[in-house]
Design an enzyme around this catalytic site. Structure first.
Site, PDB file in Angstrom:
ATOM      1  N   THR A  70      -2.251 -28.899  36.980  1.00 39.92           N
ATOM      2  CA  THR A  70      -2.461 -29.551  35.688  1.00 39.92           C
ATOM      3  C   THR A  70      -3.069 -28.539  34.731  1.00 39.92           C
ATOM      4  O   THR A  70      -4.119 -27.956  35.010  1.00 39.92           O
ATOM      5  CB  THR A  70      -3.374 -30.772  35.842  1.00 39.92           C
ATOM      6  N   SER A  80      -3.609 -36.599  43.840  1.00 38.66           N
ATOM      7  CA  SER A  80      -4.528 -35.985  42.903  1.00 38.66           C
ATOM      8  C   SER A  80      -5.623 -35.211  43.620  1.00 38.66           C
ATOM      9  O   SER A  80      -6.085 -35.591  44.704  1.00 38.66           O
ATOM     10  CB  SER A  80      -5.174 -37.069  42.027  1.00 38.66           C
ATOM     11  N   GLN A  96      -1.464 -32.270  43.480  1.00 43.58           N
ATOM     12  CA  GLN A  96      -1.864 -31.901  42.120  1.00 43.58           C
ATOM     13  C   GLN A  96      -3.193 -31.180  42.171  1.00 43.58           C
ATOM     14  O   GLN A  96      -4.150 -31.650  42.792  1.00 43.58           O
ATOM     15  CB  GLN A  96      -1.964 -33.154  41.249  1.00 43.58           C
ATOM     16  N   LYS A 146       2.038 -28.969  35.016  1.00 44.52           N
ATOM     17  CA  LYS A 146       2.004 -30.322  34.441  1.00 44.52           C
ATOM     18  C   LYS A 146       1.096 -30.339  33.216  1.00 44.52           C
ATOM     19  O   LYS A 146      -0.065 -29.944  33.290  1.00 44.52           O
ATOM     20  CB  LYS A 146       1.486 -31.325  35.468  1.00 44.52           C
ATOM     21  N   TYR A 163     -11.024 -47.679  33.171  1.00 39.13           N
ATOM     22  CA  TYR A 163     -10.852 -46.299  33.613  1.00 39.13           C
ATOM     23  C   TYR A 163      -9.376 -45.997  33.841  1.00 39.13           C
ATOM     24  O   TYR A 163      -8.876 -44.946  33.435  1.00 39.13           O
ATOM     25  CB  TYR A 163     -11.647 -46.047  34.898  1.00 39.13           C
ATOM     26  N   SER A 185       4.094 -33.679  29.669  1.00 37.09           N
ATOM     27  CA  SER A 185       3.066 -34.701  29.841  1.00 37.09           C
ATOM     28  C   SER A 185       1.913 -34.460  28.887  1.00 37.09           C
ATOM     29  O   SER A 185       1.537 -33.312  28.640  1.00 37.09           O
ATOM     30  CB  SER A 185       2.538 -34.659  31.290  1.00 37.09           C
ATOM     31  N   ALA A 224      -6.144 -40.638  39.923  1.00 33.16           N
ATOM     32  CA  ALA A 224      -7.392 -40.475  40.672  1.00 33.16           C
ATOM     33  C   ALA A 224      -7.880 -41.797  41.256  1.00 33.16           C
ATOM     34  O   ALA A 224      -7.562 -42.876  40.762  1.00 33.16           O
ATOM     35  CB  ALA A 224      -8.470 -39.899  39.759  1.00 33.16           C
ATOM     36  N   ARG A 270       0.264 -45.325  35.918  1.00 29.59           N
ATOM     37  CA  ARG A 270      -0.400 -46.632  35.835  1.00 29.59           C
ATOM     38  C   ARG A 270       0.389 -47.745  36.518  1.00 29.59           C
ATOM     39  O   ARG A 270      -0.230 -48.609  37.157  1.00 29.59           O
ATOM     40  CB  ARG A 270      -0.691 -46.971  34.372  1.00 29.59           C
ATOM     41  N   GLY A 316       4.315 -43.264  29.630  1.00 31.32           N
ATOM     42  CA  GLY A 316       4.925 -44.400  28.944  1.00 31.32           C
ATOM     43  C   GLY A 316       6.106 -45.039  29.625  1.00 31.32           C
ATOM     44  O   GLY A 316       6.676 -45.991  29.086  1.00 31.32           O
ATOM     45  N   ASP A 321       6.443 -37.424  32.235  1.00 31.86           N
ATOM     46  CA  ASP A 321       5.630 -38.610  32.491  1.00 31.86           C
ATOM     47  C   ASP A 321       4.993 -39.082  31.191  1.00 31.86           C
ATOM     48  O   ASP A 321       4.949 -38.359  30.200  1.00 31.86           O
ATOM     49  CB  ASP A 321       4.598 -38.381  33.605  1.00 31.86           C
ATOM     50  N   HIS A 353      -0.882 -36.163  29.682  1.00 26.69           N
ATOM     51  CA  HIS A 353      -1.899 -36.730  30.569  1.00 26.69           C
ATOM     52  C   HIS A 353      -2.050 -38.240  30.359  1.00 26.69           C
ATOM     53  O   HIS A 353      -3.153 -38.790  30.434  1.00 26.69           O
ATOM     54  CB  HIS A 353      -3.246 -36.031  30.350  1.00 26.69           C
ATOM     55  N   TYR A 398      -6.466 -29.274  40.281  1.00 30.64           N
ATOM     56  CA  TYR A 398      -7.365 -28.841  39.223  1.00 30.64           C
ATOM     57  C   TYR A 398      -8.078 -27.579  39.725  1.00 30.64           C
ATOM     58  O   TYR A 398      -8.512 -27.536  40.883  1.00 30.64           O
ATOM     59  CB  TYR A 398      -8.419 -29.903  38.909  1.00 30.64           C
TER      60      TYR A 398
END
Length: 354
Positions: free
Chosen positions: A155, A107, A127, A227, A25, A249, A80, A306, A284, A282, A251, A129
């Site tokens: 976002t 988030s 952030q 974003k 995930y 981004s 998340a 990550r 990589g 953001d 995502h 939604y």
């Protein structure tokens, strides 16, 4: 943790610790994961051109983000359900970011409450939604403002969840006792496991458009950041809609596979914005040299997602602090060797596209 000397070392350790479904995930992307891979590979197509014989006896990594000082241009992206990685979840991340002198972004789909994260201290953005029931989103913004958050990050690239094959193969469900605790209409104990996940996955407002930013702005006096922009058109529309910043981004490769890698999208967005708002990146970022490249291309700062999760999984708050320290140290060394004693002296001449 003396053997963990890079972000990738933490990644491999986290992979060995986390349950397979949780790891997938966090780590997975959309579709064939081309964009997920390209976010990393694109940095390899940007070469550094260091300056020499520059006085770098002192190197200053500090910068300003929406008028607030941070000790380095490395910020924590919204991710998340951090309590799947560690019981302290987002609270541990907030404390680590505060200790590092940088900011975290919480988030909408956090597993720790807005108020608990605020109590951890430090700078923080929220952030957002937007859900079909807009009252849910309105309440979230009001709570973030009341709790002392410094900005709202909308976002814009998630009308629906992308196709994520790993989660399908794993029949991913929320672990027992972990949920989207800030969602007014569906909290653990009221809706369980997969039902709660399905509620959030399918209740995003697909009608959301640029005209709605005026409504979002009306909910609080906080600065608004967009974003998920990867093209000039979106950047221009965002500026016209009154955003204060843009995060370039895709995502993290989790939405539309085949999307342009973030670092390749950055120059086009910067040209369209033409200095009217701050632009971040953001996707990589795994090394201090990645940060240096992004800044040389024109980003104000970068977000990492990550890597924070890998640190959290390995050693909680201390693991996140170590991730941030590794990136800070790598950036400082890169700036020193490249002849950049301050963030202001990181210029486009420092990079060459291959």
């Amino acid at each position: 943790m003396s053997d963990l000397v890079t972000v990738e070392d933490f990644h491999e350790r986290a992979r060995s610790i986390l349950p397979q479904a949780v790891y997938d995930y966090y780590a997975g992307g959309a579709g064939d994961e081309w964009t997920l891979r390209e976010n990393r590979l694109a940095f390899e197509r940007v070469a550094l051109v260091p300056r020499v014989l520059v006085d770098v006896s002192k190197v200053d990594l500090s910068t300003m983000v929406l008028g607030h000082p941070v000790r380095m241009p490395v910020l924590a992206a919204p991710t998340a359900l951090q309590r799947m990685a560690n019981p302290d979840g987002e609270v541990a991340t907030a404390r680590a970011c505060a200790a590092a002198g940088t900011l975290m972004t919480l988030s909408t789909l956090a597993s720790s409450t807005i108020e608990d994260v605020a109590a951890a201290g430090g700078q923080r953005w929220f952030q957002l939604y937007v859900m079909e029931d807009r009252g849910i989103s309105e309440e979230l913004v009001h709570r973030a403002h009341a709790a002392g958050f410094d900005a709202i990050v909308l976002t814009v690239d998630l009308p629906v969840l992308g196709i994520r094959d790993r989660d399908e193969r794993n029949s991913f469900e929320l672990p027992e006792g972990i949920g989207f605790v800030n969602m007014a209409e569906a909290k653990p104990g009221e809706t369980e496991g997969s039902e709660l996940f399905e509620f959030v996955a399918h209740e995003h407002d697909r009608s959301l458009n640029w005209d709605d930013l005026a409504w979002i702005r009306s909910l609080s006096p906080l600065p608004l950041v967009g974003k998920g922009v990867v093209a000039a058109e979106g950047a221009r529309l965002a500026v016209e809609a009154g955003v204060d910043g843009i995060v370039v981004s895709n995502h993290g490769g989790r939405q539309l596979d085949g999307s342009l890698p973030s670092v390749e999208a950055l120059p086009e967005v910067l040209e369209a914005v033409d200095g009217r708002v701050e632009v971040y990146l953001d996707g990589g970022v795994r090394r201090g040299t990645d940060v240096l490249k992004a800044l040389a291309l024109g980003a104000r700062a970068v977000f990492v997602g990550r890597p924070i999760l890998w640190g959290l999984a390995v050693d909680g708050q201390a693991g996140v602090e170590r991730i941030l320290e590794l990136l800070r140290l790598e950036l400082e060394v890169a700036m020193t060797i490249a002849g950049c004693p301050s963030i202001a002296e990181i210029t486009p001449q420092l990079v060459r596209l291959r």
